[in-house]
Design a protein around this motif. Structure first.
Motif, PDB file in Angstrom:
ATOM      1  N   TYR A  24      -1.358   4.569  -6.121  1.00  0.00           N
ATOM      2  CA  TYR A  24      -1.081   5.983  -6.376  1.00  0.00           C
ATOM      3  C   TYR A  24      -2.257   6.905  -6.070  1.00  0.00           C
ATOM      4  O   TYR A  24      -2.104   8.128  -6.057  1.00  0.00           O
ATOM      5  CB  TYR A  24      -0.643   6.188  -7.830  1.00  0.00           C
ATOM      6  CG  TYR A  24       0.812   5.853  -8.080  1.00  0.00           C
ATOM      7  CD1 TYR A  24       1.804   6.318  -7.227  1.00  0.00           C
ATOM      8  CD2 TYR A  24       1.183   5.072  -9.168  1.00  0.00           C
ATOM      9  CE1 TYR A  24       3.136   6.020  -7.454  1.00  0.00           C
ATOM     10  CE2 TYR A  24       2.520   4.766  -9.406  1.00  0.00           C
ATOM     11  CZ  TYR A  24       3.488   5.234  -8.547  1.00  0.00           C
ATOM     12  OH  TYR A  24       4.804   4.928  -8.776  1.00  0.00           O
ATOM     13  N   ARG A  25      -3.421   6.342  -5.805  1.00  0.00           N
ATOM     14  CA  ARG A  25      -4.582   7.198  -5.520  1.00  0.00           C
ATOM     15  C   ARG A  25      -4.317   8.108  -4.317  1.00  0.00           C
ATOM     16  O   ARG A  25      -4.718   9.271  -4.301  1.00  0.00           O
ATOM     17  CB  ARG A  25      -5.825   6.345  -5.265  1.00  0.00           C
ATOM     18  CG  ARG A  25      -6.412   5.736  -6.528  1.00  0.00           C
ATOM     19  CD  ARG A  25      -7.812   5.202  -6.295  1.00  0.00           C
ATOM     20  NE  ARG A  25      -8.341   4.578  -7.501  1.00  0.00           N
ATOM     21  CZ  ARG A  25      -8.930   5.235  -8.493  1.00  0.00           C
ATOM     22  NH1 ARG A  25      -9.046   6.549  -8.415  1.00  0.00           N
ATOM     23  NH2 ARG A  25      -9.391   4.590  -9.549  1.00  0.00           N
ATOM     24  N   SER A  26      -3.643   7.564  -3.310  1.00  0.00           N
ATOM     25  CA  SER A  26      -3.386   8.360  -2.104  1.00  0.00           C
ATOM     26  C   SER A  26      -2.461   9.533  -2.396  1.00  0.00           C
ATOM     27  O   SER A  26      -2.518  10.559  -1.710  1.00  0.00           O
ATOM     28  CB  SER A  26      -2.778   7.480  -1.009  1.00  0.00           C
ATOM     29  OG  SER A  26      -1.546   6.930  -1.421  1.00  0.00           O
ATOM     30  N   VAL A  27      -1.602   9.384  -3.422  1.00  0.00           N
ATOM     31  CA  VAL A  27      -0.735  10.492  -3.804  1.00  0.00           C
ATOM     32  C   VAL A  27      -1.559  11.590  -4.465  1.00  0.00           C
ATOM     33  O   VAL A  27      -1.407  12.786  -4.146  1.00  0.00           O
ATOM     34  CB  VAL A  27       0.372  10.019  -4.766  1.00  0.00           C
ATOM     35  CG1 VAL A  27       1.268  11.191  -5.162  1.00  0.00           C
ATOM     36  CG2 VAL A  27       1.209   8.906  -4.130  1.00  0.00           C
ATOM     37  N   TYR A  28      -2.467  11.196  -5.345  1.00  0.00           N
ATOM     38  CA  TYR A  28      -3.222  12.194  -6.105  1.00  0.00           C
ATOM     39  C   TYR A  28      -4.309  12.889  -5.300  1.00  0.00           C
ATOM     40  O   TYR A  28      -4.782  13.947  -5.685  1.00  0.00           O
ATOM     41  CB  TYR A  28      -3.764  11.559  -7.383  1.00  0.00           C
ATOM     42  CG  TYR A  28      -2.633  11.344  -8.339  1.00  0.00           C
ATOM     43  CD1 TYR A  28      -2.027  12.422  -8.981  1.00  0.00           C
ATOM     44  CD2 TYR A  28      -2.086  10.088  -8.527  1.00  0.00           C
ATOM     45  CE1 TYR A  28      -0.936  12.237  -9.800  1.00  0.00           C
ATOM     46  CE2 TYR A  28      -0.998   9.897  -9.351  1.00  0.00           C
ATOM     47  CZ  TYR A  28      -0.430  10.979  -9.991  1.00  0.00           C
ATOM     48  OH  TYR A  28       0.664  10.804 -10.793  1.00  0.00           O
ATOM     49  N   GLU A  29      -4.658  12.310  -4.162  1.00  0.00           N
ATOM     50  CA  GLU A  29      -5.541  13.026  -3.250  1.00  0.00           C
ATOM     51  C   GLU A  29      -4.842  14.265  -2.691  1.00  0.00           C
ATOM     52  O   GLU A  29      -5.488  15.195  -2.209  1.00  0.00           O
ATOM     53  CB  GLU A  29      -5.977  12.102  -2.105  1.00  0.00           C
ATOM     54  CG  GLU A  29      -6.939  11.001  -2.538  1.00  0.00           C
ATOM     55  CD  GLU A  29      -7.161   9.972  -1.445  1.00  0.00           C
ATOM     56  OE1 GLU A  29      -6.594  10.141  -0.336  1.00  0.00           O
ATOM     57  OE2 GLU A  29      -7.883   8.988  -1.687  1.00  0.00           O
ATOM     58  N   ASP A  59       1.055  17.701  10.396  1.00  0.00           N
ATOM     59  CA  ASP A  59       0.626  18.256  11.668  1.00  0.00           C
ATOM     60  C   ASP A  59       0.023  19.639  11.430  1.00  0.00           C
ATOM     61  O   ASP A  59      -1.174  19.782  11.262  1.00  0.00           O
ATOM     62  CB  ASP A  59       1.799  18.316  12.646  1.00  0.00           C
ATOM     63  CG  ASP A  59       1.369  18.718  14.042  1.00  0.00           C
ATOM     64  OD1 ASP A  59       0.416  18.114  14.564  1.00  0.00           O
ATOM     65  OD2 ASP A  59       1.971  19.650  14.613  1.00  0.00           O
ATOM     66  N   LYS A  60       0.863  20.658  11.334  1.00  0.00           N
ATOM     67  CA  LYS A  60       0.363  22.004  11.012  1.00  0.00           C
ATOM     68  C   LYS A  60      -0.072  22.065   9.543  1.00  0.00           C
ATOM     69  O   LYS A  60      -1.044  22.726   9.190  1.00  0.00           O
ATOM     70  CB  LYS A  60       1.452  23.044  11.280  1.00  0.00           C
ATOM     71  CG  LYS A  60       1.972  23.049  12.717  1.00  0.00           C
ATOM     72  CD  LYS A  60       0.947  23.601  13.679  1.00  0.00           C
ATOM     73  CE  LYS A  60       1.486  23.610  15.110  1.00  0.00           C
ATOM     74  NZ  LYS A  60       2.600  24.531  15.313  1.00  0.00           N
ATOM     75  N   VAL A  61       0.695  21.401   8.671  1.00  0.00           N
ATOM     76  CA  VAL A  61       0.357  21.242   7.254  1.00  0.00           C
ATOM     77  C   VAL A  61       0.691  19.800   6.870  1.00  0.00           C
ATOM     78  O   VAL A  61       1.200  19.036   7.688  1.00  0.00           O
ATOM     79  CB  VAL A  61       1.134  22.231   6.341  1.00  0.00           C
ATOM     80  CG1 VAL A  61       0.735  23.664   6.623  1.00  0.00           C
ATOM     81  CG2 VAL A  61       2.639  22.047   6.485  1.00  0.00           C
ATOM     82  N   ARG A  62       0.402  19.431   5.633  1.00  0.00           N
ATOM     83  CA  ARG A  62       0.730  18.078   5.178  1.00  0.00           C
ATOM     84  C   ARG A  62       1.265  18.165   3.750  1.00  0.00           C
ATOM     85  O   ARG A  62       0.503  18.331   2.805  1.00  0.00           O
ATOM     86  CB  ARG A  62      -0.496  17.166   5.238  1.00  0.00           C
ATOM     87  CG  ARG A  62      -0.164  15.689   5.080  1.00  0.00           C
ATOM     88  CD  ARG A  62      -1.404  14.819   5.159  1.00  0.00           C
ATOM     89  NE  ARG A  62      -1.056  13.406   5.114  1.00  0.00           N
ATOM     90  CZ  ARG A  62      -1.938  12.416   4.974  1.00  0.00           C
ATOM     91  NH1 ARG A  62      -3.231  12.706   4.865  1.00  0.00           N
ATOM     92  NH2 ARG A  62      -1.533  11.161   4.937  1.00  0.00           N
ATOM     93  N   THR A  63       2.576  18.082   3.629  1.00  0.00           N
ATOM     94  CA  THR A  63       3.188  18.229   2.322  1.00  0.00           C
ATOM     95  C   THR A  63       4.304  17.212   2.141  1.00  0.00           C
ATOM     96  O   THR A  63       4.742  16.572   3.101  1.00  0.00           O
ATOM     97  CB  THR A  63       3.747  19.658   2.135  1.00  0.00           C
ATOM     98  OG1 THR A  63       4.142  19.851   0.780  1.00  0.00           O
ATOM     99  CG2 THR A  63       4.944  19.910   3.041  1.00  0.00           C
ATOM    100  N   GLY A  92       0.832  -1.193   0.000  1.00  0.00           N
ATOM    101  CA  GLY A  92       0.000   0.000   0.000  1.00  0.00           C
ATOM    102  C   GLY A  92       0.865   1.241   0.000  1.00  0.00           C
ATOM    103  O   GLY A  92       2.067   1.180   0.276  1.00  0.00           O
ATOM    104  N   VAL A  93       0.263   2.379  -0.324  1.00  0.00           N
ATOM    105  CA  VAL A  93       0.973   3.663  -0.343  1.00  0.00           C
ATOM    106  C   VAL A  93       0.134   4.698   0.404  1.00  0.00           C
ATOM    107  O   VAL A  93      -1.083   4.777   0.211  1.00  0.00           O
ATOM    108  CB  VAL A  93       1.240   4.139  -1.787  1.00  0.00           C
ATOM    109  CG1 VAL A  93       1.742   5.583  -1.796  1.00  0.00           C
ATOM    110  CG2 VAL A  93       2.253   3.235  -2.472  1.00  0.00           C
ATOM    111  N   SER A  94       0.787   5.483   1.247  1.00  0.00           N
ATOM    112  CA  SER A  94       0.125   6.551   1.990  1.00  0.00           C
ATOM    113  C   SER A  94       0.953   7.819   1.902  1.00  0.00           C
ATOM    114  O   SER A  94       2.187   7.765   1.936  1.00  0.00           O
ATOM    115  CB  SER A  94      -0.042   6.139   3.460  1.00  0.00           C
ATOM    116  OG  SER A  94      -0.593   7.183   4.233  1.00  0.00           O
ATOM    117  N   PHE A  95       0.294   8.957   1.775  1.00  0.00           N
ATOM    118  CA  PHE A  95       0.984  10.240   1.815  1.00  0.00           C
ATOM    119  C   PHE A  95       1.539  10.438   3.223  1.00  0.00           C
ATOM    120  O   PHE A  95       0.926  10.008   4.206  1.00  0.00           O
ATOM    121  CB  PHE A  95       0.014  11.360   1.461  1.00  0.00           C
ATOM    122  CG  PHE A  95       0.663  12.608   0.926  1.00  0.00           C
ATOM    123  CD1 PHE A  95       1.264  12.611  -0.322  1.00  0.00           C
ATOM    124  CD2 PHE A  95       0.664  13.782   1.659  1.00  0.00           C
ATOM    125  CE1 PHE A  95       1.855  13.761  -0.827  1.00  0.00           C
ATOM    126  CE2 PHE A  95       1.243  14.945   1.168  1.00  0.00           C
ATOM    127  CZ  PHE A  95       1.847  14.925  -0.076  1.00  0.00           C
TER     128      PHE A  95
END
Length: 319
Positions: free
Chosen positions: A260-265, A189-193, A182-185
């Motif tokens: 890759y769906r989690s990346v494109y979210e 915390d303050k932001v998510r990048t 599986g893949v997760s971004f």
């Protein structure tokens, strides 16, 4: 200037710039000018053992305040020895942990880019967490020669449940794992990048006018929506065009590569590395702090204070 400003061609041919993620464009822009387009793009993600996490009934953490609970449920120990780490973050490249700094509300340099900010309270939060998790045996970090190969093999052996790595390595993991991947971004915390990787395509400023026109035609062709999915899949990197991703061909791509769906979210949260001419030099300074933490178990907080002084000395040479 070595690279040509693509602005006149973009304006003339009415290129739909919003078809790219803004962060991807920013990686190839400087001082308000667009010098390149994203060509082969990656970002760092968490690649995880989905089979294992499903059996444990846990999801990859999306926020920092979920990490402690994740660690407690996933880490396995025999006495003081960890036999399965919850996750791993590469220590060998600042590309992997610069986003952790930013996600925690920190900075690498001050807003005006004139001084170090790595020693500031918010900038140290991620590193203090890493130090804690490393010491309690829930987090693995690799550093130095062979660290990448070692991390990969530990993951494939089931000794690490989740590894932060470039999305360009997904094909390798899928082909070599005997479990569902599986893949997760990466969590925020303050932001998510997460930072952009890979390469862009540019035009040389010194080329003749006719050569520049030909170069522009080639840039348009190589980065067009029509070629985007096929090109990305053949080289193992990410598609860059929103219109391609949202097309029927894009749907078929996600059927083949659902990870890759989690990346494109988070397509618009992929951002460039820090843009400063001294970055390659001063980033080595705080990378050494991470190395001392990983290899010699040293507390990174006082070391980062010393690193800040060295960074400021480097920055002084660029004033």
């Amino acid at each position: 200037m070595y690279f040509a400003d693509l602005g006149p061609w973009i304006k003339r041919d009415e290129v739909k710039m919003d078809d790219f993620a803004q962060g991807m464009l920013n990686a190839y822009a400087y001082n308000g000018k667009q010098f390149g387009f994203p060509l082969i793009v990656s970002t760092s993600v968490f690649v995880y053992n989905k089979t294992m996490l499903d059996e444990l009934g846990v999801e990859p953490p999306a926020k920092w305040d979920e990490i402690e609970d994740f660690n407690a449920k996933v880490t396995k120990k025999e006495g003081d020895k960890t036999t399965r780490y919850a996750f791993s973050v590469p220590g060998w490249d600042t590309w992997y942990y610069d986003p952790w700094n930013i996600n925690g509300g920190g900075q690498i340099l001050t807003e005006d880019l004139s001084a170090s900010a790595v020693e500031n309270e918010d900038s140290l939060r991620y590193l203090q967490n890493f130090y804690k998790w490393q010491n309690d045996g829930s987090m693995h970090m690799g550093f130095g020669k062979g660290a990448s190969d070692n991390m990969r093999q530990m993951f494939l052996n089931g000794e690490i449940a989740m590894v932060q790595h470039t999305s360009a390595m997904l094909k390798m993991y899928r082909e070599n794992a005997d479990f569902e991947v599986g893949v997760s971004f990466i969590p925020g915390d303050k932001v998510r990048t997460s930072n952009i990787g890979g390469a862009g395509i540019v035009m040389m400023e010194g080329a003749k006018d006719l050569e520049k026109e030909a170069a522009w035609k080639f840039i348009e062709f190589m980065t067009s929506a029509e070629q985007n999915i096929k090109w990305a899949e053949s080289v193992g990197y990410l598609p860059t065009r929103k219109s391609a991703i949202e097309s029927e061909e894009g749907d078929q791509y996600f059927e083949r590569w659902p990870q890759y769906r989690s990346v494109y979210e988070h397509f618009d949260e992929v951002t460039p590395r820090m843009q400063h001419p001294a970055y390659p030099e001063f980033s080595e300074v705080y990378k050494e702090v991470v190395g001392e933490m990983v290899l010699n178990k040293k507390d990174p907080t006082p070391l980062m204070q010393d690193a800040a002084k060295k960074i400021n000395d480097i920055l002084a040479d660029y004033e």
